[in-house]
Design an enzyme around this catalytic site. Sequence first.
Site, PDB file in Angstrom:
ATOM      1  N   GLU A   1     -82.938 -34.312  84.659  1.00 21.08           N
ATOM      2  CA  GLU A   1     -83.988 -35.071  83.992  1.00 21.08           C
ATOM      3  C   GLU A   1     -83.988 -34.713  82.504  1.00 21.08           C
ATOM      4  O   GLU A   1     -84.040 -33.545  82.127  1.00 21.08           O
ATOM      5  CB  GLU A   1     -85.346 -34.716  84.589  1.00 21.08           C
ATOM      6  CG  GLU A   1     -86.536 -35.331  83.882  1.00 21.08           C
ATOM      7  CD  GLU A   1     -87.838 -34.681  84.307  1.00 21.08           C
ATOM      8  OE1 GLU A   1     -88.888 -35.304  84.105  1.00 21.08           O
ATOM      9  OE2 GLU A   1     -87.805 -33.561  84.834  1.00 21.08           O
TER      10      GLU A   1
ATOM     11  N   GLU B   1     -98.402 -37.636  81.083  1.00 16.95           N
ATOM     12  CA  GLU B   1     -98.712 -36.681  82.137  1.00 16.95           C
ATOM     13  C   GLU B   1    -100.058 -36.040  81.784  1.00 16.95           C
ATOM     14  O   GLU B   1    -100.119 -35.109  80.985  1.00 16.95           O
ATOM     15  CB  GLU B   1     -97.638 -35.602  82.241  1.00 16.95           C
ATOM     16  CG  GLU B   1     -96.317 -36.117  82.761  1.00 16.95           C
ATOM     17  CD  GLU B   1     -95.280 -35.009  82.877  1.00 16.95           C
ATOM     18  OE1 GLU B   1     -94.509 -35.041  83.846  1.00 16.95           O
ATOM     19  OE2 GLU B   1     -95.235 -34.111  82.014  1.00 16.95           O
TER      20      GLU B   1
END
Length: 393
Positions: free
Chosen positions: A159, A242
Amino acid sequence: MSRLQRALRSTRKTVLSAVVALGVAVGGLVALTAAPAAHADTQICDQYGSTTIQGRYVVQNNRWGTTATQCINVTSSGFQITQADGTATNGGPKSYPSVFYGCHYTNCSPGTNLPAQLSSISSAPTSVSFNYVGNAVYDAAYDIWLDPTAKKDGVNKTEIMVWYHQTSPVQPVGSKVGSANVAGRTWDVWTGNNGSNDVISFVSPSAISSWNFDVKAFANETISRGLAQSNWYLTSVQAGFEPWQNGAGLAVTSFSSSVNLGGSSTDGGTTNGGTSTGTTSGGTTGGSGSSGCKVTVTPQSWSGGFTANVTVANTGSSAVNGWKLGFTLPSGQTITSAWNATVSPSSGSVTATNLSYNAQIPAGGSQSFGFQGTTSGAYAAPTGFTLNGTACS
């Protein structure tokens, strides 16, 4: 272990927090339900609800770290968090509301050509604009997923996170390993592993509200650091937030992403003999005149919009140091975002100006940039190209 449990376990990153325990979950989590294609101002409160915008991108609510309610208002160009109850209690953020291009847990954006092997990608331009709030604990970041296989489901091997902004005490997984200049900006680089996948994070030293870049630049840096290989696959490009605490008001106001394969754009739709409607069309050469420069435009169009990848070749015998490419957009076309160049104004007679990292075009060499726009009718190529005032062929 359930599919959701595997997703939660696979997406942890660390954070020093008085609010939450150690560990920060990576954004790209499972989207299990999909709603019909969105119109402007579509409300999603379902935990993993998702919908599409512009016939090209998927917007997902993706609330996984809390049982409290989260709602997003999906617009024609992005989304806004309208309700963000609760505080993360399991060490990770509450959610990763985001917009993406590609494939994520079998949910693929319409017409995408991802997964695509990195070595086959000539460029992967993307852009995002964020609206931030001051009463929340969160980060605003891209999730870019790479895997050794053409994976459309489950957790990928590596990622890449590109952090535009974060509030204290949020920090990436692993530890800081130095800095790097990527796509014309300097970043703090963090690397680590969350137990299921490697993570490399590029953290901006100061907040970025809007910026465009080529995903390949970050993929190449990741390869150089041994966390990916050129024969791996890019599976999705995602941008969102987030949040750990609060988050109402956070918004993605615009997003674009496309992938150009082998020097020509092939994302979206089905190619039909090199030309099509709402799909890829073959490259066109614009302008006429001097043999000192040649311009090739490779467009990809759909109903009401388009992207154009522009290659400027220096066919002269000396280097060009600093370039301005002038051209004329057809009536009805308006540029909404650009990459690898500053482009203004948004319509009519337009000038694209180099950025600091691509100012030189060596003799026999070329530079590329691109832009995304809207159109009131069928796509037509720009005309009248000039390089620093000299007409191009």
